[in-house]
Design a protein around this motif. Structure first.
Motif: not given
Length: 345
Positions: A311-316, A329-333, A340-345
Motif C-alpha cells: 500500500p502507498a496511498r499516503t506516500a507523496h 513505510l509501515r508496510a516496509f517495516a 506476511t501479506d496480512g501484516d503488510v496490508r
C-alpha cells in the motif's frame, strides 16, 4: 495487434522523452566504476592473498578465518582500500579499513567519524559508499536500500530531500522497525545523473547488479542474515537484473520504471517480490516498455506482473515512500521484520 500498437506508441513516447535530453545526456553520460578496488596492485604483490577480482566472497571469508586478529589488523592498515571493499572480509575489519581509507581523502572526512560503520568506500569517479545502521552480525533481520539516480558518495546522505537518499531511507526504516533490523544504505554503484540516456538504458544497472550480487554474497559469507532489498526508482532496475544472483529474502521495488523482466517468474528468484507505487509518483508517466535498449519493461506494480502489492496511498511523490507516518513505510517495516501479506496490508 492492439498490444503491438501499444508497444509502438510506448516506444515512440520513450524515444521522444530521451531525444529531449539526449544532447545533455551525451555530454554527462556516466561510466560505471569497475574492476578491483583501489590499492589492488600493492595487495597482489604482498604475498599469497585472495585476489579481489577472482576470489569469491566465500573464499575470502575462509582466508580471513585462518588469520590471527593481529594479522587481520595489519592487512587492514596496510591495504585499507582493498580490505574495506573486500566482500567476505570480517565486517568490523571492513569498518576499520574504511575509516583509514576515508581519513586519507579530504573530500569525505565527514564519513570518518568513529561511530559511522562504513562497510564499503571507493573514491573513484563520483564515489561509492555503503553504511550500516545497527549490528549486522547479531540482527535477526537485515535490509539493504538500493537507490536510484543522482546518488553518490557526496549525496547519499544529503539533508535535502532526505527520504530520497539511501541514508534517509535506511534510518527511517530502522526507526519504523523500532531497531529490530540492521539496515545497509548501499550506494555501491555508479548511478545515472538526471533523466537521460543513462536512466533510460541498462548499462549502469548491469554493472550495479554485479556489484550488488557480490555485496550480498559477502554478507552471507560472514554469517549475516539474508536481507530484504528495498530498491528505489532506477535501483529497481539494478535489483531486477540482480534478482537471480542476489542472496535476498525479499525484493521490494518502489517508484519503479521497470525491472527488465515481464513478470516475477522472469526474475528467476526465490525471494518474495513486492511493489509500491503511489498515485502522485511521476514515474507513472514513464512508458513501461523495453525497445531497442531503451526503457525497462513491465510495471512491477501492474496487476499482470505478479508482485505482491504494497500500500502507498499516503506516500507523496517519487521520494515519499519512506516518510514517517505513511502506509508504505509501515508496510516496509513489516516486510523488513519478516511479516506476511496480512501484516503488510
Amino acid at each position: 495487434m492492439r498490444r503491438y500498437r501499444r508497444t509502438l506508441v510506448a516506444a515512440a513516447l520513450m524515444a521522444t522523452l530521451v531525444s529531449g535530453t539526449a544532447g545533455w545526456a551525451a555530454g554527462s553520460g556516466q561510466r560505471p566504476v569497475g574492476g578491483p578496488p583501489p590499492g589492488t596492485a600493492a595487495w597482489r604483490h604482498d604475498g599469497s592473498l585472495p585476489d579481489p577480482e577472482s576470489a569469491t566472497p566465500t573464499q575470502v571469508a575462509a582466508f580471513f578465518r585462518t588469520l590471527s586478529a593481529e594479522r587481520q589488523r595489519e592487512l587492514a592498515e596496510r591495504h585499507s582500500g582493498v580490505v574495506g571493499n573486500l566482500d567476505g572480509a570480517p565486517v568490523q575489519l571492513r569498518y576499520r579499513a574504511n575509516r583509514l581509507a576515508i581519513a586519507k581523502d579530504p573530500r569525505y572526512q565527514r564519513l570518518a567519524t568513529g561511530d559511522r560503520q562504513i562497510i564499503a568506500f571507493d573514491p573513484r569517479g563520483r564515489g561509492t559508499v555503503a553504511e550500516v545502521y545497527g549490528d549486522l552480525l547479531t540482527a535477526r533481520h537485515v535490509s539493504v536500500v538500493v537507490p536510484g539516480s543522482d546518488i553518490d558518495a557526496r549525496t547519499y546522505d544529503r539533508s535535502k530531500d532526505p527520504y530520497g537518499t539511501p541514508a534517509g531511507m535506511a534510518t527511517s526504516l530502522r526507526t519504523a522497525t523500532h531497531g529490530r533490523t540492521a539496515v545497509v544504505a548501499w550506494a555501491g554503484y555508479t548511478t545515472p545523473v538526471g533523466v537521460g540516456l543513462d536512466a533510460a538504458t541498462g548499462e549502469l544497472a548491469e554493472a550495479g547488479a554485479a556489484r550488488l550480487a557480490r555485496f550480498t554474497g559477502g554478507l552471507t559469507a560472514v554469517g549475516v542474515a539474508a536481507p530484504a532489498l528495498f530498491c528505489h526508482s532506477y535501483g529497481s532496475v539494478v535489483c531486477g537484473l540482480a534478482a537471480s544472483e542476489v542472496a535476498a529474502r525479499d525484493i521490494v521495488v518502489l517508484g519503479s520504471p521497470g525491472m527488465r523482466a515481464d513478470s516475477v517468474g522472469a526474475l528467476r528468484t526465490d525471494a518474495r517480490v513486492w511493489a509500491a507505487k503511489d498515485p502522485s509518483d511521476w514515474i507513472s508517466k514513464v512508458p513501461n516498455v523495453e525497445f531497442l535498449g531503451l526503457g525497462h519493461g513491465a510495471d512491477p506494480a501492474g496487476k499482470d506482473f505478479g508482485a505482491r502489492r504494497v500500500p502507498a496511498r499516503t506516500a507523496h511523490g517519487h521520494t515519499g515512500y519512506f516518510a514517517p507516518g505513511t502506509d508504505s513505510l509501515r508496510a516496509f517495516a513489516a516486510i523488513a521484520t519478516g511479516g506476511t501479506d496480512g501484516d503488510v496490508r
